[in-house]
Design an enzyme around this catalytic site. Structure first.
Site, PDB file in Angstrom:
ATOM      1  N   CYS A   1       0.864  -1.182   0.000  1.00 43.88           N
ATOM      2  CA  CYS A   1       0.000   0.000   0.000  1.00 43.88           C
ATOM      3  C   CYS A   1       0.896   1.226   0.000  1.00 43.88           C
ATOM      4  O   CYS A   1       1.871   1.280   0.748  1.00 43.88           O
ATOM      5  CB  CYS A   1      -0.877  -0.030   1.247  1.00 43.88           C
TER       6      CYS A   1
ATOM      7  N   HIS B   1      -9.231  -3.767  -2.094  1.00 46.82           N
ATOM      8  CA  HIS B   1      -8.236  -3.046  -1.271  1.00 46.82           C
ATOM      9  C   HIS B   1      -8.584  -1.545  -1.240  1.00 46.82           C
ATOM     10  O   HIS B   1      -8.546  -0.917  -0.178  1.00 46.82           O
ATOM     11  CB  HIS B   1      -6.838  -3.293  -1.851  1.00 46.82           C
ATOM     12  N   GLU B   2      -8.939  -1.000  -2.399  1.00 45.73           N
ATOM     13  CA  GLU B   2      -9.268   0.441  -2.475  1.00 45.73           C
ATOM     14  C   GLU B   2     -10.608   0.741  -1.794  1.00 45.73           C
ATOM     15  O   GLU B   2     -10.735   1.760  -1.111  1.00 45.73           O
ATOM     16  CB  GLU B   2      -9.269   0.927  -3.926  1.00 45.73           C
TER      17      GLU B   2
ATOM     18  N   HIS C   1     -10.184   1.218   1.835  1.00 41.55           N
ATOM     19  CA  HIS C   1      -9.710   2.558   2.233  1.00 41.55           C
ATOM     20  C   HIS C   1     -10.874   3.517   2.457  1.00 41.55           C
ATOM     21  O   HIS C   1     -10.805   4.390   3.321  1.00 41.55           O
ATOM     22  CB  HIS C   1      -8.770   3.151   1.173  1.00 41.55           C
TER      23      HIS C   1
HETATM   24  C1  4LI Z   1       6.280  -0.740 -10.621  1.00 39.42           C
HETATM   25  C2  4LI Z   1       5.854  -0.420 -11.902  1.00 39.42           C
HETATM   26  C3  4LI Z   1       5.319  -9.059  -5.162  1.00 39.42           C
HETATM   27  C4  4LI Z   1       5.275  -8.377  -3.932  1.00 39.42           C
HETATM   28  C5  4LI Z   1       4.204  -9.189  -5.949  1.00 39.42           C
HETATM   29  C6  4LI Z   1       5.488  -1.509  -9.778  1.00 39.42           C
HETATM   30  C7  4LI Z   1       4.623  -0.864 -12.337  1.00 39.42           C
HETATM   31  C8  4LI Z   1       4.055  -7.796  -3.533  1.00 39.42           C
HETATM   32  C9  4LI Z   1       2.986  -8.601  -5.562  1.00 39.42           C
HETATM   33  C10 4LI Z   1       4.247  -1.966 -10.204  1.00 39.42           C
HETATM   34  C11 4LI Z   1       2.914  -7.905  -4.340  1.00 39.42           C
HETATM   35  C12 4LI Z   1       3.822  -1.617 -11.489  1.00 39.42           C
HETATM   36  C13 4LI Z   1       1.391  -4.528  -6.144  1.00 39.42           C
HETATM   37  C14 4LI Z   1      -0.321  -4.447  -4.611  1.00 39.42           C
HETATM   38  C15 4LI Z   1       1.252  -6.130  -4.494  1.00 39.42           C
HETATM   39  C16 4LI Z   1       3.990  -7.077  -2.258  1.00 39.42           C
HETATM   40  C17 4LI Z   1      -1.191  -1.460  -4.924  1.00 39.42           C
HETATM   41  C18 4LI Z   1       4.096  -3.803  -8.570  1.00 39.42           C
HETATM   42  C19 4LI Z   1       2.448  -1.988  -8.596  1.00 39.42           C
HETATM   43  C20 4LI Z   1       3.095  -4.731  -7.930  1.00 39.42           C
HETATM   44  C21 4LI Z   1       1.422  -2.874  -7.979  1.00 39.42           C
HETATM   45  C22 4LI Z   1      -3.400  -2.410  -4.259  1.00 39.42           C
HETATM   46  C23 4LI Z   1      -2.353  -4.533  -3.246  1.00 39.42           C
HETATM   47  C24 4LI Z   1      -2.058  -2.705  -4.885  1.00 39.42           C
HETATM   48  C25 4LI Z   1       1.782  -8.773  -6.441  1.00 39.42           C
HETATM   49  C26 4LI Z   1       4.162  -7.262   0.158  1.00 39.42           C
HETATM   50  C27 4LI Z   1       0.542  -0.093  -3.944  1.00 39.42           C
HETATM   51  N1  4LI Z   1       0.289  -3.908  -5.686  1.00 39.42           N
HETATM   52  N2  4LI Z   1       1.887  -5.612  -5.556  1.00 39.42           N
HETATM   53  N3  4LI Z   1       0.146  -5.544  -3.987  1.00 39.42           N
HETATM   54  N4  4LI Z   1       3.416  -2.759  -9.349  1.00 39.42           N
HETATM   55  N5  4LI Z   1       2.027  -4.008  -7.263  1.00 39.42           N
HETATM   56  N6  4LI Z   1      -1.453  -3.855  -4.177  1.00 39.42           N
HETATM   57  N7  4LI Z   1       1.725  -7.282  -3.929  1.00 39.42           N
HETATM   58  N8  4LI Z   1       4.165  -7.823  -1.169  1.00 39.42           N
HETATM   59  N9  4LI Z   1      -0.311  -1.260  -3.943  1.00 39.42           N
HETATM   60  O1  4LI Z   1       3.707  -5.891  -2.226  1.00 39.42           O
HETATM   61  O2  4LI Z   1      -1.320  -0.682  -5.860  1.00 39.42           O
HETATM   62  S1  4LI Z   1      -3.977  -4.059  -3.842  1.00 39.42           S
HETATM   63 CL1  4LI Z   1       2.293  -2.145 -12.070  1.00 39.42          CL
HETATM   64 NI    NI Z   2      -3.678   1.010  -0.022  1.00 38.52          NI
END
Ligand code: 4LI
Ligand code: NI
Length: 187
Positions: free
Chosen positions: A114, A157-158, A161
């Site tokens: 997050c 998740h959103e 919030h």
């Molecule tokens: C950079 C450029 C590994 C670890 C895999 C990053 C483009 C985790 C996953 C991204 C994990 C992009 C994401 C979310 C997770 C982890 C969110 C990277 C952005 C992967 C999004 C809201 C949870 C969403 C899948 C602790 C900021 N996003 N990874 N979870 N990506 N991203 N969430 N999990 N482990 N969070 O974080 O936007 S729902 Cl696309």
């Molecule tokens: Ni969040």
């Protein structure tokens, strides 16, 4: 342009408040906020802009994370399959409502992150695998969409919030990676 300094972090009371519905027609400020949130996500996924402005990558963002206690979320979910560049889901949603969901549950195998949480919190966040959602766009037009798997997880998740709920509220402290064997693990 929004940057990480506009995003409030865990401990800020706005993240624990229940956000208010937005009224239509939207004020210019609410239209701009939605657009800025959406642009933040797109910028955060652009390697050049993300580096330049030190943005953490995200696929979803909710207005309370910008200290606006309003029911607005933005999502920009890239299509992992096929390198066509067309996103799986790209929208700003006003007054989103979960109208139904599957019995089947799902969670991200790698856990959730997050933008308002500056530490890793390991563990499964078990959610519904499929959801039906209604929302209004910036013009006030009603939409009803069905989402599954990753997109459904991000939107839930959103939505959390908007109700003052953080992803780690769902993690079992004793056994963070416990999930019943009928929970779909998404990688
Ligand atoms: C950079 C450029 C590994 C670890 C895999 C990053 C483009 C985790 C996953 C991204 C994990 C992009 C994401 C979310 C997770 C982890 C969110 C990277 C952005 C992967 C999004 C809201 C949870 C969403 C899948 C602790 C900021 N996003 N990874 N979870 N990506 N991203 N969430 N999990 N482990 N969070 O974080 O936007 S729902 Cl696309
Ligand atoms: Ni969040």
């Amino acid at each position: 342009m929004l940057t990480m300094k506009d995003i409030i972090r865990e401990g800020h009371p706005t993240l624990r408040a229940v956000a208010e519905e937005v009224v239509f027609p939207l004020s210019d400020d609410m239209i701009k906020l939605g657009q800025d949130m959406h642009d933040f996500l797109k910028n955060s996924q652009d390697p050049v802009l993300a580096k330049k402005y030190e943005l953490r990558g995200g696929v979803g963002l909710a207005a309370p994370q910008l200290n606006f206690s309003k029911r607005i979320i933005a999502v920009e979910i890239p299509n992992m399959e096929e390198e066509n560049g067309k996103p799986l889901l790209s929208a700003v949603m006003y007054n989103p409502k979960l109208v139904s969901h599957s019995v089947q549950q799902a969670c991200l195998e790698e856990g959730e992150g997050c933008l308002s949480v500056d530490r890793p919190v390991p563990g499964y966040v078990v959610r519904q695998a499929r959801i039906t959602l209604t929302y209004q766009d910036a013009q006030g037009t009603q939409h009803k969409i069905r989402l599954k798997n990753y997109a459904a997880i991000v939107v839930q998740h959103e939505l959390d919030h908007l109700n003052g709920i953080m992803f780690y509220d769902h993690i079992n402290d004793k056994e963070p990676f416990f999930a019943p064997d009928d929970v779909l693990l998404i990688n």
